[in-house]
Design a protein around this motif. Structure first.
Motif: not given
Lengths: 408, 156
Positions: A347-353, A393-397, A193-200, A401-403
């Motif tokens: 987006n294809l990146a969302d398909v697994p989820m 995962i990398e698409f969202y990283r 509910n609170e983790d910013t990365f998870f919520l992305q 803005g994370l390397e």
């Protein structure tokens, strides 16, 4: 299979070996650029002919066959079948047996939801959460093993009652385990509910409105996360749900985040209801005195709430020792249609989820996805499931803005 | 609305096409209708938001009957309304409900594969459940289907 190719459009076959389905399923996603524009599904890779198989087995043998439809929710299949057959036989299991059935049903929901939480976390790239949830899930598996002798096929049901009693010692083990799990579930709820990365990965992803959910006929937590007030335990209470009711958990938002929160809140409610039952356990017999070998002619419909949603059994007897017809409609089948519809536009990146979001029964180990790219430029690239997961995962990283190299 | 009111409401909705009703269980209503009236009857339930299509059961009542049965189960709360259709065994066909209920496609494809009921208007006729090399015209849920014969046929 020939991928359809136009200038920027090609088809991505996924499966048949897939991480997120009780049966291996084969999906084909048509994409333009990175956006999914079409999707189709092919099932049946694990079709075992169980419905046909029931016609040549007697009423008792079928209990053990149907329990094996699913390797996660075995108890709920047996419960749907047992309740149907008991209605044909015009018998009713004693109150203590019904209460024990409910305890098993809710323990099963707990291990199923925790399993899902781990797999969903893994597919989102949160492996620490995955490992913690699966470690904690062992608590409920140990409880099931202690009470029944088995972790998955606990075989608690028999026609007319249950096989195992819940002794005071077992009840203590259960209560102790629930205390631990409740504390952990509150923690997971705050992470989700609170983790910013998870919520992305979850907030606003895979949106399904209430109207769409109703139109598509989805069931279970997937429907309840879109505000559909539908739960067989509440709508048509069976076993002991009359005496020990559950709370209907719904959320209006209809995204992946809601599907996480609904399941986590259902976990908390399952802990509560099991405590309620153990505090006020009905006394008495575990089985009826007599269960007929032949069932009277008739047709019954038996509906129960499996961890993934409504499980539907239609049972017809012509008066013999075997059923004439048993029809099983599992919740994943209802929810499958929504994956196909939801994927389009994402987006294809969302398909697994999105696939994982419906909690399709997980029992495949092999994880393979092949992605075929256009041969137009003379190149063909094949991805497996791990590649697609990493891509997501990398698409969202990158988006955050994370390397990705920093996090490798 | 309680279960009884829901069932009575459904009975009134379906009265126009009903060829007979029964209540096999207290929370159920079975309505016999002609195959030609299926779209109209199912449409009446869908347009009134009466529940959702919970399942389609295809059934073989035996070779001697010369018929196959198709049961459309709609559920609303605890209430279940079943539309019962009888089709001739030599030419079984029902119209698709796809335009009314998108989900019906998955149930209909299963029905056509395992029982051999043709779904008129079904867009996707590719196989959903049975294997690609399964012989044409062999339907496992028919009573005359014998597993031993099928295995022998496959080994030829």
């Amino acid at each position: 299979m020939n991928p359809t190719q136009t200038a920027d459009r090609f088809i991505i076959p996924i499966g048949p070996q897939h991480p997120a389905l009780k049966e291996p399923g084969h999906f084909e996603f048509t994409v333009e650029g990175e956006t999914v524009t079409g999707a189709s599904v092919r099932l049946g890779y694990a079709h075992r002919g169980i419905e046909k198989g029931t016609e040549s087995r007697n009423w008792t043998q079928n209990l053990y066959l149907l329990e094996r439809v699913c390797g996660i929710c075995s108890h709920i299949h047996a419960t749907a079948y047992t309740l149907g057959v008991e209605q044909l036989a015009e018998v009713e299991a004693p109150p203590r047996a019904q209460a024990i059935r409910e305890i098993f049903a809710e323990l099963e929901r707990i291990h199923s939801h925790l399993l899902w939480l781990g797999v969903a976390a893994h597919d989102a790239g949160f492996d620490t959460l995955f490992m913690y949830t699966w470690r904690d899930r062992e608590t409920v598996m140990d409880i099931l093993e202690e009470v029944s002798g088995n972790r998955v096929h606990y075989s608690a049901n028999i026609l007319g009652g249950v096989k195992f009693d819940i002794t005071d010692k077992a009840a203590n083990t259960i209560l102790k385990g629930l205390d631990f799990l409740e504390e952990r579930t509150h923690h997971y709820r705050s992470v989700v509910n609170e983790d910013t990365f998870f919520l992305q990965r979850t907030r606003g992803v895979g949106l399904m409105t209430k109207e769409e959910a109703l139109r598509l006929g989805v069931v279970g937590p997937t429907a309840r996360a879109s505000g559909v007030e539908r739960d067989i335990r509440v709508d048509a209470p069976y076993i002991a749900y009359h005496d020990f009711p559950v709370n209907l958990v719904t959320l209006p938002t209809g995204d992946l985040e809601a599907r996480f929160l609904v399941r986590l809140d259902e976990l908390l409610d399952s802990y509560r209801v099991i405590r309620d039952i153990l505090n006020d356990m009905p006394e008495g017999e575990l089985t009826v005195k007599r269960m007929p070998r032949k069932m009277k002619p008739g047709e019954v419909i038996s509906r129960v709430e499996a961890p993934r949603g409504e499980l539907f059994y239609f049972i017809r007897s012509t008066g013999g020792e075997s059923p004439d017809r048993i029809k099983v409609r599992t919740p994943t089948l209802c929810n499958m249609g929504s994956v196909i519809k939801q994927a389009v536009g994402h987006n294809l990146a969302d398909v697994p989820m999105i696939l994982v979001g419906i909690d399709p029964c997980f029992s495949c180990n092999d994880r393979a996805v092949s992605i075929r790219e256009s041969r137009r430029n003379g190149q063909e690239k094949v991805w497996n499931w791990a590649d697609l997961r990493r891509y997501g995962i990398e698409f969202y990283r990158r988006k955050m803005g994370l390397e990705s190299s920093i996090l490798e | 609305m309680n279960t009884q009111t829901r069932l009575e409401f459904a009975e009134r909705l379906l009265a126009e096409w009903s060829r007979g009703t029964s209540a096999p269980q207290p929370h159920r209503l079975d309505v016999i209708i002609d195959p030609g009236d299926l779209l109209a009857a199912a449409g009446a339930l869908v347009r009134s938001d009466w529940g959702y299509l919970a399942a389609i059961t295809g059934m073989d009542p035996g070779v001697a009957t010369g018929a196959l049965w198709v049961l459309y189960h709609f559920a609303e709360g605890a209430a279940v309304v079943t539309l019962r259709i009888t089709v001739p065994r030599d030419k079984p066909a029902v119209p698709t409900l796809h335009h009314l209920v998108p989900l019906s496609e998955i149930y209909e494809r299963e029905l056509s594969e395992i029982l051999g009921v043709e779904i008129i208007g079904m867009a996707d006729k590719s196989r959903l459940f049975i294997p690609d090399d399964w012989p044409e015209g062999v339907y496992p849920m028919r009573k005359e289907f014998e597993m031993a014969d099928a295995i022998a046929e496959g080994q030829k």
